[in-house]
Write an enzyme that holds these catalytic residues in place. Structure first.
Site, PDB file in Angstrom:
ATOM      1  N   SER A 224       2.668  11.667 -13.012  1.00  0.00           N
ATOM      2  CA  SER A 224       1.523  10.974 -12.423  1.00  0.00           C
ATOM      3  C   SER A 224       0.393  10.694 -13.408  1.00  0.00           C
ATOM      4  O   SER A 224      -0.353   9.739 -13.230  1.00  0.00           O
ATOM      5  CB  SER A 224       0.997  11.757 -11.225  1.00  0.00           C
ATOM      6  OG  SER A 224       0.723  13.094 -11.575  1.00  0.00           O
TER       7      SER A 224
ATOM      8  N   HIS B  94       5.209   8.292  -7.401  1.00  0.00           N
ATOM      9  CA  HIS B  94       4.792   7.082  -8.122  1.00  0.00           C
ATOM     10  C   HIS B  94       5.944   6.146  -8.460  1.00  0.00           C
ATOM     11  O   HIS B  94       5.728   5.095  -9.063  1.00  0.00           O
ATOM     12  CB  HIS B  94       4.056   7.468  -9.413  1.00  0.00           C
ATOM     13  CG  HIS B  94       2.836   8.287  -9.163  1.00  0.00           C
ATOM     14  ND1 HIS B  94       1.596   7.731  -8.950  1.00  0.00           N
ATOM     15  CD2 HIS B  94       2.672   9.622  -9.062  1.00  0.00           C
ATOM     16  CE1 HIS B  94       0.717   8.705  -8.739  1.00  0.00           C
ATOM     17  NE2 HIS B  94       1.347   9.857  -8.799  1.00  0.00           N
TER      18      HIS B  94
ATOM     19  N   LYS C  98       0.708   5.862  -1.695  1.00  0.00           N
ATOM     20  CA  LYS C  98       0.622   5.126  -2.953  1.00  0.00           C
ATOM     21  C   LYS C  98       1.205   3.727  -2.742  1.00  0.00           C
ATOM     22  O   LYS C  98       0.550   2.895  -2.128  1.00  0.00           O
ATOM     23  CB  LYS C  98       1.282   5.934  -4.063  1.00  0.00           C
ATOM     24  CG  LYS C  98       0.307   7.067  -4.452  1.00  0.00           C
ATOM     25  CD  LYS C  98       0.870   8.290  -5.030  1.00  0.00           C
ATOM     26  CE  LYS C  98      -0.259   9.322  -5.169  1.00  0.00           C
ATOM     27  NZ  LYS C  98       0.223  10.682  -5.268  1.00  0.00           N
TER      28      LYS C  98
HETATM   29  C1  LIG Z   1      -0.221  11.962  -4.942  1.00  0.00           C
HETATM   30  C2  LIG Z   1       0.880  12.907  -5.220  1.00  0.00           C
HETATM   31  C3  LIG Z   1       1.220  13.882  -4.281  1.00  0.00           C
HETATM   32  C4  LIG Z   1       0.415  14.131  -3.055  1.00  0.00           C
HETATM   33  O1  LIG Z   1       0.671  13.181  -2.078  1.00  0.00           O
HETATM   34  P1  LIG Z   1      -0.408  12.941  -0.944  1.00  0.00           P
HETATM   35  O2  LIG Z   1       0.315  12.213   0.112  1.00  0.00           O
HETATM   36  O3  LIG Z   1      -1.508  12.170  -1.563  1.00  0.00           O
HETATM   37  O4  LIG Z   1      -0.853  14.310  -0.497  1.00  0.00           O
HETATM   38  C5  LIG Z   1       2.326  14.668  -4.537  1.00  0.00           C
HETATM   39  N1  LIG Z   1       3.042  14.515  -5.667  1.00  0.00           N
HETATM   40  C6  LIG Z   1       2.711  13.616  -6.607  1.00  0.00           C
HETATM   41  C7  LIG Z   1       3.535  13.500  -7.845  1.00  0.00           C
HETATM   42  C8  LIG Z   1       1.615  12.783  -6.404  1.00  0.00           C
HETATM   43  O5  LIG Z   1       1.268  11.917  -7.341  1.00  0.00           O
END
Ligand SMILES: *Cc1c(COP(=O)(O)O)cnc(C)c1O
Length: 396
Positions: A176, A204, A236
């Site tokens: 990320s 992602h 995302k």
């Molecule tokens: C954003 C993210 C999460 C968390 O997800 P949310 O739905 O925002 O709680 C978990 N793992 C990774 C790799 C992320 O980038």
């Protein structure tokens, strides 16, 4: 008083690590209003440009009309409604897995999956750059917890030699903060040889990666046997909220029985699942979004290299510019902001010490002209970083 919060906060400031929340006063998108200022932003995770899509908004509205607003109860009581179920089926179809299970968010999906699968007497091995939610999940599970070198199958292999009990290997799909992708074929091979299970959090990767946006497993063509536990998040590229675990019938049934963050929480609003069903359809079928995004990524990388910026080894929409020092990263972010651009500086402990960066993210909603504006601003600001005076006045 035993709680000296003011000292802790002052220390945080002194290290240039103090966090502030920019106030977003517009919908998400390339052109936003933040703290009263119109800005061109390159820092959200809405890679497909769906967070403010009119069809997704309409689906949410229609879903609320049809199903009401609140989930009303947990899934196991009476909160598991038709749109949740349909979304699970669509996510299973997208990922080519027998089943998927919808969670309220990615943090909870990760806590739920890891703690349901391993506990005392077992082992969890994680990439050292994994997302915080995965690291927290590993620690909370009570299993023996160890981190292997970033994306290094040899390092994983040597830790697997010492593993006890059931062993779960956990990695981000797309990292990320760096934007590079996990070497899944190699990691899966090493894990399988030791009968460990591989869990991939592809928060992602869904959207940008794979011919149909099904992420890193589609990119590499990884089967259920290669990656028994697949996590995706919906906040995302899907532009909505929530998360899911995809895998075998038995895995999903196990999570329904034992994943506490699944069991002990209210289901997400059913209308939100209607919105996600619509965004999933757009993400899957509107291939121009991936094609346009890839063109922007190439444009940015070519342009940044021409200016002499230090980029990371990434072909994903996450294109960090490495600065190193937190104060300098903040200063560059501030200079861009003065020119109407928003790119967040990411500092420790989110990234390792000495690797503060500007985390540029690109979206299918950006235009080529907007990426050109970013490159022009970077070309002006980056050289000033060398000569700029003290960063003290700029710390948040
Ligand atoms: C954003 C993210 C999460 C968390 O997800 P949310 O739905 O925002 O709680 C978990 N793992 C990774 C790799 C992320 O980038």
């Amino acid at each position: 008083m035993s709680f000296d919060l003011s000292a802790r906060l002052a220390a945080r400031r002194a290290e240039h690590l103090y966090r502030q929340r920019p106030l977003l006063q517009s919908p998400q998108g390339p052109e936003v209003v933040v703290d009263g200022q119109p800005l061109l932003a390159f820092c959200n995770n809405d890679y497909m440009g769906l967070a403010n899509h009119p069809d997704v908004i309409a689906a949410w509205k229609a879903g609320a009309e049809r199903w009401g607003v609140g989930g009303g109860a947990s899934h196991l009581v009476i909160g598991h409604s038709t749109p949740h179920h349909e979304l699970e089926e669509a996510l299973a179809d997208l990922t080519g897995r027998p089943r998927a299970l919808l969670f309220s968010n990615g943090y909870m999906a990760n806590l739920g999956a890891v703690t349901a699968l391993v506990g005392q007497g077992d082992t969890v091995l994680e990439d050292r750059l994994n997302h915080a939610s995965l690291l927290d999940a590993g620690l909370l599970s009570g299993a023996r917890f160890s981190r292997y070198l970033h994306n290094d199958p040899d390092s994983l292999s040597s830790r697997l030699e010492k593993a006890v009990g059931d062993t779960l290997v956990v990695t981000d799909g797309v990292f990320s903060m760096d934007g590079d992708i996990a070497d899944l074929p190699a990691l899966a091979k090493v894990a399988k040889a030791k009968k460990a299970w591989l869990m991939v959090d592809d928060a992602h990767g869904f959207g940008p990666l794979g011919a149909n946006g099904a992420g890193i497993v589609e990119h590499f063509g990884m089967s259920l046997e290669d990656v028994p536990v697949l996590i995706g998040t919906l906040g995302k590229s899907f532009g909505t909220a929530g998360a899911f675990v995809a895998g075998s019938e038995e895995l999903i049934e196990t999570l329904i029985q034992f994943a506490r963050p699944y069991i002990y929480t209210t289901s997400q609003p059913p209308g939100l699942a209607c919105a996600t069903l619509k965004s999933l359809e757009l993400l899957r079928t509107e291939h121009w979004r991936r094609e346009h995004l890839n063109a922007l990524i190439k444009q940015f990388r070519d342009g940044a290299q021409a200016i002499g910026l230090e980029l990371m080894d990434s072909f994903t929409p996450i294109q960090p510019i490495v600065i190193g020092d937190s104060g300098r990263a903040l200063r560059l972010s501030q200079m861009l902001r003065e020119r109407g651009l928003m790119v967040t500086a990411i500092r420790p402990p989110t990234v390792p010490a000495g690797s503060a960066r500007l985390r540029v993210t690109l979206s299918a909603a950006h235009s080529e002209a907007q990426v050109r504006l970013l490159l022009e601003a970077l070309e002006q600001c980056y050289p000033l970083l060398e000569t700029s005076e003290s960063v003290e006045t700029y710390h948040a």
